[in-house]
Scaffold this motif. Structure first.
Motif, PDB file in Angstrom:
ATOM      1  N   ARG A   1       0.841  -1.206   0.000  1.00 10.74           N
ATOM      2  CA  ARG A   1       0.000   0.000   0.000  1.00 10.74           C
ATOM      3  C   ARG A   1       0.872   1.251   0.000  1.00 10.74           C
ATOM      4  O   ARG A   1       0.655   2.182  -0.773  1.00 10.74           O
ATOM      5  CB  ARG A   1      -0.924  -0.004   1.210  1.00 10.74           C
ATOM      6  CG  ARG A   1      -1.825   1.227   1.304  1.00 10.74           C
ATOM      7  CD  ARG A   1      -2.489   1.384   2.659  1.00 10.74           C
ATOM      8  NE  ARG A   1      -1.581   1.242   3.789  1.00 10.74           N
ATOM      9  CZ  ARG A   1      -0.727   2.187   4.216  1.00 10.74           C
ATOM     10  NH1 ARG A   1      -0.634   3.332   3.592  1.00 10.74           N
ATOM     11  NH2 ARG A   1       0.051   1.967   5.253  1.00 10.74           N
ATOM     12  N   ALA A   2       1.900   1.252   0.847  1.00  9.32           N
ATOM     13  CA  ALA A   2       2.786   2.410   0.946  1.00  9.32           C
ATOM     14  C   ALA A   2       3.559   2.643  -0.352  1.00  9.32           C
ATOM     15  O   ALA A   2       3.864   3.785  -0.698  1.00  9.32           O
ATOM     16  CB  ALA A   2       3.748   2.224   2.112  1.00  9.32           C
ATOM     17  N   LEU A   3       3.860   1.562  -1.073  1.00 12.16           N
ATOM     18  CA  LEU A   3       4.570   1.677  -2.348  1.00 12.16           C
ATOM     19  C   LEU A   3       3.622   1.899  -3.523  1.00 12.16           C
ATOM     20  O   LEU A   3       4.068   2.073  -4.654  1.00 12.16           O
ATOM     21  CB  LEU A   3       5.407   0.416  -2.591  1.00 12.16           C
ATOM     22  CG  LEU A   3       6.603   0.214  -1.664  1.00 12.16           C
ATOM     23  CD1 LEU A   3       7.197  -1.171  -1.853  1.00 12.16           C
ATOM     24  CD2 LEU A   3       7.660   1.291  -1.912  1.00 12.16           C
ATOM     25  N   ASP A   4       2.325   1.872  -3.251  1.00  9.66           N
ATOM     26  CA  ASP A   4       1.290   2.043  -4.269  1.00  9.66           C
ATOM     27  C   ASP A   4       1.412   0.990  -5.375  1.00  9.66           C
ATOM     28  O   ASP A   4       1.384   1.293  -6.565  1.00  9.66           O
ATOM     29  CB  ASP A   4       1.336   3.454  -4.861  1.00  9.66           C
ATOM     30  CG  ASP A   4       0.083   3.790  -5.645  1.00  9.66           C
ATOM     31  OD1 ASP A   4      -0.999   3.266  -5.299  1.00  9.66           O
ATOM     32  OD2 ASP A   4       0.177   4.571  -6.621  1.00  9.66           O
ATOM     33  N   ILE A   5       1.581  -0.260  -4.917  1.00 10.94           N
ATOM     34  CA  ILE A   5       1.624  -1.391  -5.837  1.00 10.94           C
ATOM     35  C   ILE A   5       0.718  -2.483  -5.281  1.00 10.94           C
ATOM     36  O   ILE A   5       0.237  -2.396  -4.154  1.00 10.94           O
ATOM     37  CB  ILE A   5       3.063  -1.940  -6.015  1.00 10.94           C
ATOM     38  CG1 ILE A   5       3.622  -2.434  -4.673  1.00 10.94           C
ATOM     39  CG2 ILE A   5       3.968  -0.912  -6.667  1.00 10.94           C
ATOM     40  CD1 ILE A   5       4.970  -3.123  -4.790  1.00 10.94           C
ATOM     41  N   LYS A   6       0.496  -3.517  -6.075  1.00  9.45           N
ATOM     42  CA  LYS A   6      -0.290  -4.663  -5.608  1.00  9.45           C
ATOM     43  C   LYS A   6       0.594  -5.557  -4.762  1.00  9.45           C
ATOM     44  O   LYS A   6       1.779  -5.738  -5.070  1.00  9.45           O
ATOM     45  CB  LYS A   6      -0.853  -5.437  -6.794  1.00  9.45           C
ATOM     46  CG  LYS A   6      -1.843  -4.625  -7.590  1.00  9.45           C
ATOM     47  CD  LYS A   6      -2.379  -5.395  -8.760  1.00  9.45           C
ATOM     48  CE  LYS A   6      -3.363  -4.495  -9.478  1.00  9.45           C
ATOM     49  NZ  LYS A   6      -4.028  -5.141 -10.561  1.00  9.45           N
ATOM     50  N   SER A   7       0.034  -6.131  -3.731  1.00  4.88           N
ATOM     51  CA  SER A   7       0.825  -6.988  -2.845  1.00  4.88           C
ATOM     52  C   SER A   7       1.439  -8.158  -3.611  1.00  4.88           C
ATOM     53  O   SER A   7       2.554  -8.576  -3.312  1.00  4.88           O
ATOM     54  CB  SER A   7      -0.011  -7.474  -1.669  1.00  4.88           C
ATOM     55  OG  SER A   7      -1.171  -8.120  -2.122  1.00  4.88           O
ATOM     56  N   LYS A   8       0.757  -8.659  -4.621  1.00  3.92           N
ATOM     57  CA  LYS A   8       1.297  -9.781  -5.396  1.00  3.92           C
ATOM     58  C   LYS A   8       2.588  -9.403  -6.115  1.00  3.92           C
ATOM     59  O   LYS A   8       3.408 -10.273  -6.413  1.00  3.92           O
ATOM     60  CB  LYS A   8       0.267 -10.310  -6.389  1.00  3.92           C
ATOM     61  CG  LYS A   8      -0.034  -9.369  -7.533  1.00  3.92           C
ATOM     62  CD  LYS A   8      -1.017  -9.983  -8.509  1.00  3.92           C
ATOM     63  CE  LYS A   8      -1.228  -9.014  -9.653  1.00  3.92           C
ATOM     64  NZ  LYS A   8      -1.050  -9.631 -10.940  1.00  3.92           N
ATOM     65  N   ASP A   9       2.802  -8.118  -6.358  1.00 11.32           N
ATOM     66  CA  ASP A   9       4.031  -7.689  -7.024  1.00 11.32           C
ATOM     67  C   ASP A   9       5.255  -7.856  -6.129  1.00 11.32           C
ATOM     68  O   ASP A   9       6.380  -7.847  -6.634  1.00 11.32           O
ATOM     69  CB  ASP A   9       3.917  -6.230  -7.474  1.00 11.32           C
ATOM     70  CG  ASP A   9       2.887  -6.051  -8.568  1.00 11.32           C
ATOM     71  OD1 ASP A   9       2.615  -7.019  -9.309  1.00 11.32           O
ATOM     72  OD2 ASP A   9       2.334  -4.943  -8.683  1.00 11.32           O
ATOM     73  N   LEU A  10       5.038  -8.007  -4.836  1.00  9.91           N
ATOM     74  CA  LEU A  10       6.144  -8.209  -3.911  1.00  9.91           C
ATOM     75  C   LEU A  10       6.491  -9.677  -3.707  1.00  9.91           C
ATOM     76  O   LEU A  10       7.489  -9.995  -3.079  1.00  9.91           O
ATOM     77  CB  LEU A  10       5.820  -7.583  -2.547  1.00  9.91           C
ATOM     78  CG  LEU A  10       5.751  -6.059  -2.520  1.00  9.91           C
ATOM     79  CD1 LEU A  10       5.284  -5.586  -1.162  1.00  9.91           C
ATOM     80  CD2 LEU A  10       7.114  -5.464  -2.863  1.00  9.91           C
ATOM     81  N   LEU A  11       5.635 -10.561  -4.224  1.00 15.62           N
ATOM     82  CA  LEU A  11       5.860 -11.977  -4.025  1.00 15.62           C
ATOM     83  C   LEU A  11       6.722 -12.538  -5.157  1.00 15.62           C
ATOM     84  O   LEU A  11       6.431 -12.333  -6.330  1.00 15.62           O
ATOM     85  CB  LEU A  11       4.526 -12.728  -3.965  1.00 15.62           C
ATOM     86  CG  LEU A  11       3.585 -12.261  -2.863  1.00 15.62           C
ATOM     87  CD1 LEU A  11       2.284 -13.041  -2.928  1.00 15.62           C
ATOM     88  CD2 LEU A  11       4.224 -12.402  -1.493  1.00 15.62           C
ATOM     89  N   PRO A  12       7.793 -13.245  -4.797  1.00 17.91           N
ATOM     90  CA  PRO A  12       8.673 -13.816  -5.822  1.00 17.91           C
ATOM     91  C   PRO A  12       7.913 -14.787  -6.714  1.00 17.91           C
ATOM     92  O   PRO A  12       7.050 -15.540  -6.235  1.00 17.91           O
ATOM     93  CB  PRO A  12       9.744 -14.550  -5.009  1.00 17.91           C
ATOM     94  CG  PRO A  12       9.696 -13.930  -3.653  1.00 17.91           C
ATOM     95  CD  PRO A  12       8.265 -13.504  -3.443  1.00 17.91           C
ATOM     96  N   ASN A  13       8.239 -14.768  -7.974  1.00 17.91           N
ATOM     97  CA  ASN A  13       7.629 -15.678  -8.939  1.00 17.91           C
ATOM     98  C   ASN A  13       8.413 -16.973  -8.916  1.00 17.91           C
ATOM     99  O   ASN A  13       9.470 -17.083  -9.516  1.00 17.91           O
ATOM    100  CB  ASN A  13       7.630 -15.057 -10.334  1.00 17.91           C
ATOM    101  CG  ASN A  13       6.842 -15.879 -11.320  1.00 17.91           C
ATOM    102  OD1 ASN A  13       6.248 -16.884 -10.967  1.00 17.91           O
ATOM    103  ND2 ASN A  13       6.836 -15.441 -12.557  1.00 17.91           N
ATOM    104  N   THR A  14       7.889 -17.972  -8.205  1.00 16.83           N
ATOM    105  CA  THR A  14       8.610 -19.226  -8.050  1.00 16.83           C
ATOM    106  C   THR A  14       8.028 -20.351  -8.876  1.00 16.83           C
ATOM    107  O   THR A  14       8.538 -21.452  -8.874  1.00 16.83           O
ATOM    108  CB  THR A  14       8.614 -19.660  -6.565  1.00 16.83           C
ATOM    109  OG1 THR A  14       7.270 -19.816  -6.128  1.00 16.83           O
ATOM    110  CG2 THR A  14       9.336 -18.651  -5.720  1.00 16.83           C
ATOM    111  N   ILE A  15       6.949 -20.077  -9.573  1.00 17.97           N
ATOM    112  CA  ILE A  15       6.294 -21.135 -10.360  1.00 17.97           C
ATOM    113  C   ILE A  15       6.709 -20.997 -11.812  1.00 17.97           C
ATOM    114  O   ILE A  15       6.802 -19.964 -12.357  1.00 17.97           O
ATOM    115  CB  ILE A  15       4.755 -21.054 -10.234  1.00 17.97           C
ATOM    116  CG1 ILE A  15       4.386 -21.303  -8.788  1.00 17.97           C
ATOM    117  CG2 ILE A  15       4.101 -22.048 -11.151  1.00 17.97           C
ATOM    118  CD1 ILE A  15       2.907 -21.148  -8.500  1.00 17.97           C
TER     119      ILE A  15
END
Length: 73
Positions: free
Chosen positions: A59-73
Motif C-alpha cells: 500500500r505504501a509503495l502504491d503497488i499490488k501486494s502480489k508484485d512483492l511476491l517472488p515468482n517461483t512457479i
C-alpha cells in the motif's frame, strides 16, 4: 542465521520498488508504521514479515501486494 531464498527475493523486490519510487528506508518505514531497522532487515531477507506487513508495504509503495511476491512457479 538461515535466510530462505523466498525471504531474500521478497526483500530484493521491496528494495527495488522503494528505489523506483525514490523513497528512503526511513520514508517507507514511516508510511508502514515500522522501524527503519526492521525494514532494512526485511530488505536483506533476514526476517519473514507477516501478511499484514506485506499488505502495508505494498500500500505504501502504491503497488499490488502480489508484485512483492517472488515468482517461483
Amino acid at each position: 542465521m538461515f535466510m530462505s531464498e523466498l525471504t531474500i527475493q521478497f526483500g530484493q523486490l521491496v528494495r527495488k520498488y522503494r528505489k523506483e519510487k525514490n523513497m528512503s528506508q526511513e520514508q517507507l518505514a514511516l508510511l508502514c508504521n515500522i522501524d527503519r531497522s526492521y525494514l532494512g532487515r526485511i530488505e536483506r531477507g533476514e526476517v519473514n514479515p507477516t501478511l499484514e506487513k506485506i499488505y502495508e508495504i505494498a500500500r505504501a509503495l502504491d503497488i499490488k501486494s502480489k508484485d512483492l511476491l517472488p515468482n517461483t512457479i
